[in-house]
Scaffold this motif. Structure first.
Motif, short mmCIF file in Angstrom:
data_model
loop_
_atom_site.label_atom_id
_atom_site.label_comp_id
_atom_site.label_asym_id
_atom_site.label_seq_id
_atom_site.Cartn_x
_atom_site.Cartn_y
_atom_site.Cartn_z
N ASN A 110 0.82 -1.22 0.00
CA ASN A 110 0.00 0.00 0.00
C ASN A 110 0.85 1.26 0.00
O ASN A 110 0.32 2.35 -0.23
N THR A 111 2.13 1.13 0.29
CA THR A 111 3.07 2.26 0.23
C THR A 111 4.39 1.75 -0.34
O THR A 111 4.87 0.69 0.06
N VAL A 112 4.94 2.52 -1.26
CA VAL A 112 6.29 2.29 -1.75
C VAL A 112 7.09 3.55 -1.45
O VAL A 112 6.66 4.66 -1.79
N HIS A 134 5.40 -0.72 -9.48
CA HIS A 134 3.97 -0.60 -9.79
C HIS A 134 3.31 -1.97 -9.73
O HIS A 134 2.22 -2.13 -9.16
N SER A 137 2.61 -3.05 -6.20
CA SER A 137 1.73 -2.19 -5.40
C SER A 137 0.26 -2.56 -5.58
O SER A 137 -0.15 -3.10 -6.60
N ALA A 141 -2.25 2.55 -4.02
CA ALA A 141 -1.02 2.65 -3.24
C ALA A 141 -0.35 4.00 -3.43
O ALA A 141 -0.48 4.64 -4.48
N LEU A 143 3.22 6.33 -3.47
CA LEU A 143 4.65 6.27 -3.80
C LEU A 143 5.29 7.58 -3.36
O LEU A 143 4.78 8.67 -3.66
N TRP A 177 2.57 5.89 -12.75
CA TRP A 177 1.94 6.38 -11.53
C TRP A 177 1.27 7.72 -11.80
O TRP A 177 1.68 8.46 -12.70
N ARG A 227 -0.95 4.97 -7.20
CA ARG A 227 -1.38 4.06 -8.26
C ARG A 227 -2.89 4.20 -8.43
O ARG A 227 -3.65 4.15 -7.45
#
Length: 229
Positions: A110-112, A134, A137, A141, A143, A177, A227
């Motif tokens: 859910n987070t990058v 991507h 995720s 999500a 980024l 994204w 995303r």
């Protein structure tokens, strides 16, 4: 500064050009990303892309987040795993991987978060990297990318990061994204050798700010994106 010219594992062993710990290893999360953590901007599960010694991952795990850190350097991954064990952080795990082509985490995160990785990639590796994170995720999500801005290092250095301007960063990330925001930021770094500078060049440290711990505050961008869900 690409993997073609930088031996990342050598750098983490303290045997590279830096003659000691790498400058980006400041012993705590980058302050710009720590501020996002305090503001509740991260959601589990979190991918720490190019985690290095993983101070951000460790801080998140200490607050109950589930975090996976990936890095090319086995030395960095071993150090991160040791730290997680020593701090009894069961929700943090780390693995060696090529961040431009890794698989096995489809739709998980859910987070990058990218804490100074993007500028370390070869320019030709950016598309594979952004596609890979991507793929890993979940819909919706977030980024976050903290990256050196153009001008952070003197022109003419034989080896330096692949700094970006705002348009270049936006164009690269928006292939995969939805970009929400790009704002000026700082990367905090320990003093570093610049090597032989070209005539008239000025090394960071003479024309940048210092933080209250005596570290360089070098020009950067902080990108926020998501995303599409």
């Amino acid at each position: 500064m690409s993997s073609d010219v930088m031996d990342w594992d050598n750098a983490y062993r303290g045997a590279g050009a830096f003659e000691g710990p790498p400058p980006w290893n400041i012993g705590e999360p980058q302050p710009e990303l720590a501020a996002l953590h305090r503001d509740g901007r991260f959601r589990s599960d979190v991918l720490d892309a190019g985690c290095g010694h993983a101070e951000l991952s460790l801080a998140l795990a200490a607050d109950g987040y589930t975090v996976v850190g990936l890095d090319l350097s086995p030395t960095a991954i071993a150090a991160a795993n040791r730290a997680a064990q020593q701090r009894s952080l069961a929700t943090a795990s780390f693995a060696q991987a090529d961040i431009t082509s890794f698989t096995g985490y489809d739709g998980r995160f859910n987070t990058v978060v990218d804490s100074t990785l993007f500028h370390s990639l070869p320019v030709e590796g950016r598309e594979g990297y952004l596609r890979s994170i991507h793929r890993a995720s979940a819909p919706g999500a977030s980024l976050f990318i903290l990256v050196f801005a153009k001008g952070a290092f003197p022109d003419g250095l034989e080896t330096k990061p692949n700094e970006v301007d705002e348009d270049e960063l936006r164009q690269a990330v928006s292939q995969f994204w939805e970009v929400d925001d790009i704002r000026p930021a700082y990367i905090h770094a320990n003093p570093m050798p610049m090597g032989e500078l070209p005539d008239g060049a000025q090394a960071p440290g003479f024309d940048v700010e210092f933080d209250d711990k005596g570290r360089l505050k070098m020009p950067a961008f902080l990108l926020s994106a998501h995303r599409a869900g």
